[in-house]
Design a protein around this motif. Structure first.
Motif, short mmCIF file in Angstrom:
data_model
loop_
_atom_site.label_atom_id
_atom_site.label_comp_id
_atom_site.label_asym_id
_atom_site.label_seq_id
_atom_site.Cartn_x
_atom_site.Cartn_y
_atom_site.Cartn_z
N LEU A 1 14.15 22.33 5.54
CA LEU A 1 13.34 22.45 6.75
C LEU A 1 13.87 21.58 7.88
CD1 LEU A 1 9.78 22.31 5.17
CD2 LEU A 1 11.00 24.33 6.00
N ASP A 2 13.57 22.00 9.10
CA ASP A 2 13.92 21.16 10.23
C ASP A 2 12.99 19.95 10.27
OD1 ASP A 2 11.54 22.15 11.34
OD2 ASP A 2 12.57 23.57 12.63
N PRO A 3 13.37 18.88 10.98
CA PRO A 3 12.60 17.64 10.94
C PRO A 3 11.11 17.76 11.24
CG PRO A 3 14.74 17.22 11.91
CD PRO A 3 14.63 18.72 11.73
N PRO A 4 10.66 18.51 12.24
CA PRO A 4 9.21 18.56 12.48
C PRO A 4 8.42 19.14 11.30
CG PRO A 4 10.40 19.36 14.40
CD PRO A 4 11.40 19.21 13.30
N ASP A 5 8.89 20.24 10.73
CA ASP A 5 8.20 20.82 9.58
C ASP A 5 8.29 19.90 8.37
OD1 ASP A 5 7.35 23.09 10.93
OD2 ASP A 5 9.05 24.30 10.29
N ARG A 6 9.43 19.26 8.19
CA ARG A 6 9.63 18.34 7.07
C ARG A 6 8.63 17.19 7.14
NH1 ARG A 6 15.42 16.41 4.92
NH2 ARG A 6 15.81 18.55 5.49
N GLN A 7 8.45 16.64 8.34
CA GLN A 7 7.50 15.55 8.50
C GLN A 7 6.10 15.97 8.07
OE1 GLN A 7 7.81 14.53 12.63
NE2 GLN A 7 9.09 12.77 12.19
N ILE A 8 5.66 17.10 8.56
CA ILE A 8 4.31 17.58 8.27
C ILE A 8 4.13 17.79 6.78
CG2 ILE A 8 2.75 19.57 8.54
CD1 ILE A 8 3.87 19.77 11.45
N LEU A 9 5.08 18.43 6.14
CA LEU A 9 4.92 18.76 4.73
C LEU A 9 5.06 17.54 3.82
CD1 LEU A 9 6.59 22.23 4.77
CD2 LEU A 9 4.16 21.65 4.82
N LEU A 10 5.93 16.61 4.15
CA LEU A 10 6.03 15.40 3.34
C LEU A 10 4.75 14.57 3.45
CD1 LEU A 10 9.74 14.36 3.92
CD2 LEU A 10 8.71 15.16 1.79
N LEU A 11 4.17 14.51 4.63
CA LEU A 11 2.90 13.81 4.78
C LEU A 11 1.80 14.52 4.00
CD1 LEU A 11 3.13 12.90 8.56
CD2 LEU A 11 3.05 11.27 6.66
N TYR A 12 1.78 15.84 4.06
CA TYR A 12 0.79 16.61 3.31
C TYR A 12 0.93 16.34 1.81
CZ TYR A 12 -1.26 20.53 0.84
OH TYR A 12 -1.96 21.29 -0.06
N ARG B 1 0.81 -1.23 0.00
CA ARG B 1 0.00 0.00 0.00
C ARG B 1 0.84 1.27 0.00
NH1 ARG B 1 -4.30 -0.10 4.68
NH2 ARG B 1 -4.48 2.07 4.00
N PHE B 2 1.98 1.25 0.71
CA PHE B 2 2.71 2.49 0.94
C PHE B 2 4.12 2.51 0.37
CE2 PHE B 2 -0.33 1.96 4.42
CZ PHE B 2 -1.07 3.13 4.27
N GLY B 3 4.56 1.45 -0.31
CA GLY B 3 5.93 1.38 -0.81
C GLY B 3 6.36 2.58 -1.64
N PRO B 4 5.61 2.95 -2.69
CA PRO B 4 6.01 4.11 -3.49
C PRO B 4 6.01 5.41 -2.68
CG PRO B 4 4.48 2.75 -4.73
CD PRO B 4 4.49 2.22 -3.32
N ALA B 5 5.06 5.57 -1.79
CA ALA B 5 5.01 6.78 -0.97
C ALA B 5 6.19 6.82 0.00
CB ALA B 5 3.69 6.84 -0.19
N LEU B 6 6.58 5.67 0.53
CA LEU B 6 7.74 5.62 1.42
C LEU B 6 9.02 5.97 0.66
CD1 LEU B 6 6.85 2.47 3.53
CD2 LEU B 6 6.78 4.87 4.27
N ALA B 7 9.11 5.55 -0.59
CA ALA B 7 10.27 5.91 -1.41
C ALA B 7 10.31 7.42 -1.65
CB ALA B 7 10.24 5.16 -2.74
N ARG B 8 9.15 8.02 -1.90
CA ARG B 8 9.11 9.48 -2.07
C ARG B 8 9.47 10.18 -0.76
NH1 ARG B 8 4.60 7.87 -5.10
NH2 ARG B 8 3.16 8.33 -3.38
N MET B 9 9.00 9.64 0.36
CA MET B 9 9.34 10.22 1.65
C MET B 9 10.85 10.18 1.86
SD MET B 9 9.03 8.81 5.48
CE MET B 9 10.39 7.80 4.97
N ALA B 10 11.47 9.06 1.52
CA ALA B 10 12.92 8.94 1.67
C ALA B 10 13.63 9.99 0.82
CB ALA B 10 13.38 7.54 1.29
N ARG B 11 13.10 10.27 -0.36
CA ARG B 11 13.70 11.30 -1.21
C ARG B 11 13.62 12.67 -0.55
NH1 ARG B 11 11.71 13.75 -6.85
NH2 ARG B 11 13.57 14.94 -7.28
N GLY B 12 12.54 12.90 0.17
CA GLY B 12 12.39 14.17 0.87
C GLY B 12 13.34 14.32 2.04
#
Length: 174
Positions: A121-132, A16-27
């Motif tokens: 971005l710092d990690p907290p903002d990065r997390q929020i925006l990558l999820l968005y 379900r999430f493999g491609p999205a996890l790869a994009r997250m890793a790129r971020g």
């Protein structure tokens, strides 16, 4: 959860999430070799985490929480030698004088600009925006990151406003 159930849950998550996890890793990681390491680390952490998954939250919330926690740990352990320091969302001025990747690119490369901003971005903002960017709901972003839904919404709104200004400054429609 026994090992067979753990394997099934992991296989479903990767499906379900493999491609999205790869994009997250790129971020989180620009270097291709370190990115592959991060993707593998996330997968190992995810598989291990299913030994403790009890279903009290949605599978997507669990996957994103584990993935972003592992990515943040990776980022802190492997700070890039030549990269500028991280900044909060409020501190980044996108419309600065330095050329951005978008200035010389076609509109099809807008994601390059977005990722170049996210990388700063710092990690907290990065997390929020990558999820968005992955289409995760505000409520789920709050559950994954531990911030309130209002804080997540405010940061997303600021990011969208910054992008609108930046694309307008480049002469592109937002």
């Amino acid at each position: 959860m026994d090992e067979a159930e753990q394997d099934r849950a992991f296989a479903e998550a990767i499906d379900r999430f493999g491609p999205a996890l790869a994009r997250m890793a790129r971020g989180y990681e620009a270097d291709p070799d370190l990115r592959r390491d991060l993707e593998q680390d996330v997968q190992v952490a995810l598989w291990q985490s299913f030994a403790h998954f009890d279903g009290r939250c949605a599978l997507s919330t669990w996957v994103w929480r584990v993935a972003h926690n592992r990515a943040t740990s990776h980022m802190l352990a492997h700070r890039r030698r030549n990269a500028p320091g991280w900044a909060s969302l409020e501190d980044i001025e996108i419309a600065d004088a330095a050329p951005s990747p978008f200035d010389a690119a076609e509109s099809g490369q807008a994601m390059t600009l977005i990722l170049s901003i996210v990388e700063r971005l710092d990690p907290p903002d990065r997390q929020i925006l990558l999820l968005y960017l992955e289409g995760v709901t505000g409520a789920e972003i709050a559950a994954v990151t531990g911030v309130s839904p209002d804080v997540a919404a405010a940061r997303i709104h600021r990011f969208k406003t910054m992008l609108t200004r930046r694309f307008a400054a480049a002469g592109e429609a937002p």
